[in-house]
Scaffold this active site. Structure first.
Site, PDB file in Angstrom:
ATOM      1  N   SER A 102     -18.921  37.533 -62.210  1.00 25.65           N
ATOM      2  CA  SER A 102     -19.338  37.718 -60.946  1.00 25.65           C
ATOM      3  C   SER A 102     -20.896  37.863 -60.588  1.00 25.65           C
ATOM      4  CB  SER A 102     -19.032  39.150 -60.399  1.00 25.65           C
ATOM      5  OG  SER A 102     -19.617  39.712 -59.441  1.00 25.65           O
ATOM      6  N   TYR A 132     -19.210  48.235 -62.049  1.00 23.04           N
ATOM      7  CA  TYR A 132     -18.512  47.027 -61.893  1.00 23.04           C
ATOM      8  C   TYR A 132     -19.568  45.788 -62.154  1.00 23.04           C
ATOM      9  CZ  TYR A 132     -16.972  42.645 -59.236  1.00 23.04           C
ATOM     10  OH  TYR A 132     -16.566  41.474 -59.144  1.00 23.04           O
TER      11      TYR A 132
END
Length: 264
Positions: free
Chosen positions: A161, A174
């Site tokens: 990501s 995250y």
């Protein structure tokens, strides 16, 4: 680069929706043979049937890791797979071997993002992100690396990501898992040697159910609004993955960062 992937055997985790599903559809259209894993078996079965209907006149294979494999010319087979469980990921790789005789590419795509401020103290969600986003990738390496070594070839593709590059409020945990994945895959690349390729694909905002995962109402609303405003389709990320896989064997595309033009 080749767009013809006829006969290439690709296993995909998190294949039941989003980037995983889009990648499965694109690779199947280019001739790949797929081994699909996700927790939602009903969604996987529907995807396999859809791929068979859209592709060459071959029967779909609704096979699971514990059942006899269907005809080896099937476009895709599947196994219900929870990447938090090492045995599940090992079974997915084993299914590729028993059904198609080998595994050429493992796409570790499964991931979750129930993001929230640290003050929310949603510790169970923190644990889940670590287990899925990081340990799930490790389980894939543990399952596929011995297979790739024995074959003398193989390709790891891992979906990380842009959160690994830019940390923003509510995404600390995250981002930590995705940063760890980047570190892990770079270490894997350095150890892989000349016959195993390693690619990390880091998407930005993609139009997937990710934004719906937060249990914090305000965060969820903000993410949904941003998704509707700027997100790119999962097919864009699937194209990046296919690009890396389609390179000649001696070319290893190590990192791809792909985000909406409008994303800061």
């Amino acid at each position: 680069m080749t767009t013809d992937m006829s006969g290439t055997v690709v296993a995909i985790t998190g294949a039941s929706s989003g980037i995983g599903e889009a990648t499965a559809r694109l690779l199947a259209a280019r001739g790949a043979r797929l081994v699909l894993g996700a927790r939602r078996g009903d969604r996987l079965r529907a995807l396999v049937e859809s791929l068979a209907a859209a592709g060459p006149a071959t029967a779909a294979a609704a096979a699971t890791a514990g059942e006899p494999a269907a005809a080896a010319d099937a476009i895709a087979v599947y196994a219900e797979t929870d990447v938090r469980r090492r045995d599940d990921v090992a079974n997915l790789v084993r299914l590729a071997q028993t059904h198609y005789g080998r595994l050429d590419v493992l796409i570790s795509n499964a991931g979750i993002g129930p993001v929230s401020p640290l003050d929310d103290l949603r510790v169970d969600e923190w644990d889940a992100m670590i287990d899925v986003n990081l340990k799930g990738v490790l389980h894939g390496i543990a399952a596929a690396l011995p297979v790739f070594r024995a074959q003398g070839r193989g390709h790891f593709v891992t979906v990380a990501s842009t959160a690994a590059y830019r940390i923003v409020p509510t995404m600390a945990v995250y981002a930590a898992t995705k940063t760890a994945v980047r570190v892990l895959t770079e270490g894997l690349r350095q150890e892989a040697g000349e016959h195993v390729r390693v690619t990390t694909v880091s998407p930005g905002f993609v139009a997937t159910p990710f934004a719906e995962a937060s249990s914090n109402r305000e965060v969820r609303a903000d993410l949904l609004a941003a998704r509707d405003r700027i997100a790119i389709p999962p097919e864009s990320v699937a194209g990046a993955i296919a690009y890396a896989i389609g390179q000649p064997p001696e070319v290893d595309v190590n990192e791809i960062v792909i985000r909406p033009t409008a994303q800061a």
